[in-house]
Each structure stands twice: as C-alpha cells, then as structure tokens.
Write a protein that holds these residues in place. Sequence first.
Motif, PDB file in Angstrom:
ATOM      1  N   SER A  61       0.830  -1.210   0.000  1.00  0.00           N
ATOM      2  CA  SER A  61       0.000   0.000   0.000  1.00  0.00           C
ATOM      3  C   SER A  61       0.860   1.254   0.000  1.00  0.00           C
ATOM      4  O   SER A  61       0.549   2.243  -0.684  1.00  0.00           O
ATOM      5  CB  SER A  61      -0.926   0.004   1.222  1.00  0.00           C
ATOM      6  OG  SER A  61      -1.797  -1.110   1.201  1.00  0.00           O
ATOM      7  N   ALA A  62       1.949   1.222   0.748  1.00  0.00           N
ATOM      8  CA  ALA A  62       2.847   2.371   0.796  1.00  0.00           C
ATOM      9  C   ALA A  62       3.527   2.597  -0.550  1.00  0.00           C
ATOM     10  O   ALA A  62       3.705   3.748  -0.981  1.00  0.00           O
ATOM     11  CB  ALA A  62       3.889   2.180   1.888  1.00  0.00           C
ATOM     12  N   LEU A  66       3.406   5.820  -2.978  1.00  0.00           N
ATOM     13  CA  LEU A  66       4.624   6.414  -3.531  1.00  0.00           C
ATOM     14  C   LEU A  66       4.507   6.605  -5.039  1.00  0.00           C
ATOM     15  O   LEU A  66       4.801   7.691  -5.568  1.00  0.00           O
ATOM     16  CB  LEU A  66       5.819   5.521  -3.203  1.00  0.00           C
ATOM     17  CG  LEU A  66       7.149   5.880  -3.884  1.00  0.00           C
ATOM     18  CD1 LEU A  66       7.660   7.226  -3.392  1.00  0.00           C
ATOM     19  CD2 LEU A  66       8.181   4.781  -3.628  1.00  0.00           C
ATOM     20  N   LEU A  67       4.057   5.581  -5.732  1.00  0.00           N
ATOM     21  CA  LEU A  67       3.933   5.671  -7.191  1.00  0.00           C
ATOM     22  C   LEU A  67       2.887   6.705  -7.595  1.00  0.00           C
ATOM     23  O   LEU A  67       3.063   7.435  -8.576  1.00  0.00           O
ATOM     24  CB  LEU A  67       3.580   4.299  -7.773  1.00  0.00           C
ATOM     25  CG  LEU A  67       4.633   3.208  -7.657  1.00  0.00           C
ATOM     26  CD1 LEU A  67       4.166   1.931  -8.348  1.00  0.00           C
ATOM     27  CD2 LEU A  67       5.953   3.656  -8.249  1.00  0.00           C
ATOM     28  N   LYS A  68       1.794   6.767  -6.845  1.00  0.00           N
ATOM     29  CA  LYS A  68       0.748   7.742  -7.172  1.00  0.00           C
ATOM     30  C   LYS A  68       1.254   9.167  -6.986  1.00  0.00           C
ATOM     31  O   LYS A  68       0.855  10.086  -7.717  1.00  0.00           O
ATOM     32  CB  LYS A  68      -0.486   7.496  -6.297  1.00  0.00           C
ATOM     33  CG  LYS A  68      -1.718   8.281  -6.740  1.00  0.00           C
ATOM     34  CD  LYS A  68      -2.204   7.855  -8.118  1.00  0.00           C
ATOM     35  CE  LYS A  68      -3.504   8.533  -8.495  1.00  0.00           C
ATOM     36  NZ  LYS A  68      -3.942   8.183  -9.873  1.00  0.00           N
ATOM     37  N   LYS A  80      -0.350  -1.062 -10.624  1.00  0.00           N
ATOM     38  CA  LYS A  80      -0.181  -2.497 -10.384  1.00  0.00           C
ATOM     39  C   LYS A  80       0.839  -3.085 -11.348  1.00  0.00           C
ATOM     40  O   LYS A  80       1.710  -3.877 -10.953  1.00  0.00           O
ATOM     41  CB  LYS A  80      -1.519  -3.228 -10.530  1.00  0.00           C
ATOM     42  CG  LYS A  80      -1.380  -4.751 -10.447  1.00  0.00           C
ATOM     43  CD  LYS A  80      -2.703  -5.460 -10.655  1.00  0.00           C
ATOM     44  CE  LYS A  80      -3.512  -5.471  -9.394  1.00  0.00           C
ATOM     45  NZ  LYS A  80      -4.666  -6.398  -9.481  1.00  0.00           N
ATOM     46  N   SER A  81       0.747  -2.710 -12.626  1.00  0.00           N
ATOM     47  CA  SER A  81       1.679  -3.213 -13.625  1.00  0.00           C
ATOM     48  C   SER A  81       3.110  -2.853 -13.266  1.00  0.00           C
ATOM     49  O   SER A  81       4.011  -3.697 -13.339  1.00  0.00           O
ATOM     50  CB  SER A  81       1.318  -2.647 -15.000  1.00  0.00           C
ATOM     51  OG  SER A  81       2.299  -2.980 -15.961  1.00  0.00           O
ATOM     52  N   ALA A  82       3.346  -1.589 -12.882  1.00  0.00           N
ATOM     53  CA  ALA A  82       4.697  -1.154 -12.535  1.00  0.00           C
ATOM     54  C   ALA A  82       5.268  -1.969 -11.381  1.00  0.00           C
ATOM     55  O   ALA A  82       6.452  -2.344 -11.382  1.00  0.00           O
ATOM     56  CB  ALA A  82       4.691   0.331 -12.192  1.00  0.00           C
ATOM     57  N   ILE A  83       4.432  -2.261 -10.395  1.00  0.00           N
ATOM     58  CA  ILE A  83       4.880  -3.047  -9.244  1.00  0.00           C
ATOM     59  C   ILE A  83       5.191  -4.479  -9.653  1.00  0.00           C
ATOM     60  O   ILE A  83       6.221  -5.048  -9.258  1.00  0.00           O
ATOM     61  CB  ILE A  83       3.806  -3.010  -8.135  1.00  0.00           C
ATOM     62  CG1 ILE A  83       3.732  -1.604  -7.518  1.00  0.00           C
ATOM     63  CG2 ILE A  83       4.092  -4.048  -7.062  1.00  0.00           C
ATOM     64  CD1 ILE A  83       2.595  -1.428  -6.541  1.00  0.00           C
TER      65      ILE A  83
END
Length: 267
Positions: A61-62, A66-68, A80-83
């Motif tokens: 979640s963190a 961070l990505l957002k 989700k894809s990036a993760i």
Amino acid sequence: MGVFSSKGPNVITPDIIKPDITAPGVNILAAWSPVSTARTAGNNINYNILSGTSMSCPHVSAVVALLKSVHPYWSPAAIKSAIMTTATTTDNTKNFIRNDDSTNATPFDYGSGHINPAAAINPGLIYDYDTNNLIDFLCSYGASVAQLKNLTGTPVYCKNPPTPSYNFNYPSIGIANMSGKLSVYRTVTYVGEGPTVYYSKLEAITGVRTSVYPNVLRFSKSGEKLTYRIDFVPNKSSNGSFEFGSLTWRNDVHLVRSPIAVNVVSV
C-alpha cells in the motif's frame, strides 16, 4: 516464502495468476498501540514484531502511494503493472526465492516476485486496462446482463463471441485450460523518455513451444502503445498441473518481466 502466505492457483478466475506480488511479511517491526495488550502478555508497548499477510499489505500500500505521488495520472492498473513487472524473483542473497520448506518457489507462491519500489517508479513499460476491458473479462466468465448492470448502473451487453479471459491485458499471463495451440495478446504502453527499442526474451516452458511476435518493440515517444502476440504450441499434456515460464522485455535500462503459467489439457 512464509508458510502463511496466500498462494495460488486462483480458483475463481484461473487465467489470472495469483498472488500478484510478494512483500516483507516475516518478523516485521512496527508501531503498536499501548492499549492493545491481549497479544503482549498484558504489557503496554509502543512497538511489536509480527508476521503475516497483514504485514505485507501495508508495504505494498505504501509503494502504491509512492507511485501515485510520482505519477499522479497513472491508473490503478498502471500502478499495479509497474509493481508487478519490476519485481525480482531472487532473494537478498541473490538466490532464487524458496519456500519455507526449502523447495523452489513458483509464481503460485510469490506471483511476479518480491516488490522492488525503486524500480517500480520507472518501469519503462506498463500494461494498462480500462472499464471496457474489465467488462470483457467478466463476460469471458459468463457474466449476465443483470450482473453487469449491478456494476455499471446501465445495461451492458457482452461481445459474441466474448474475448478470451487469457487476453485480458494483465501484467502476468495465465492459461488455465490449454487445448491445442493458441495465441495470447498483450498491449504495452511506453512510459519512458525519447525513442527506445525493447527486445524480448522467453523463458522456456516445459512441454510447450513458445514464440513472440514481434520480438522487438520500437517506440518513438512516451505514451505510445504497441501490441504483441505470444504463440503457444503444446507437445504434451501437463497432467493437471501448471508449467511456468516468463517473458521479459528489455532495453538498455529496463527489465519488464511477466510470469507465465499454463495448464496443458490436451495437445
């Protein structure tokens, strides 16, 4: 991998590999409410060490937050894809991830791999999807007009024939019932800067011949989308179990990896 981890295969929508990702969840030190004493032998403490999927979830979640903050206009699917595509399948000793009983772990244990926040910020390529893609996916599993209306608020009708569920533009690739040869399609969006070229690398799948077309993706600008196809030709049944492989797109900077899981029912 902790023995308590939530593991696959996915029994609800089996063409989606589950889990998606793994994250730290064993012996996690974190803040603790001093009034919560039931699990601390009656002691008032400010910190505690716990293990569980409920410890992994806050880590992910963190990273999402961070990505957002770095990419405020990315969709949940893009995040989700990036993760998933930047995750690693090796541990902190650079060996392949193993289960608690020392057996080799698979995508049904760790999903796409162990989360890598620094790499996820700059993934190179993303697999995105929208509401229409989600409706196509639900239709592939037999959703009715009434069921879809409960979600959309207006009547929505499925395509005839429906889009196969394995063609849902997910960052992983799953085929739960392969009967003979078939092709899977994915579309990637370039999120880097300037022109670049990505080259494909397929990890072999036992009993299945695979090829990707095109095997080179050439992007001229950020935001450009390109579609590729993976052809699967099975040569033997997998006897009710899944076989695993992967597809990685790479340029000079990025590795964009998708795990593959297939269950060959017949050739």
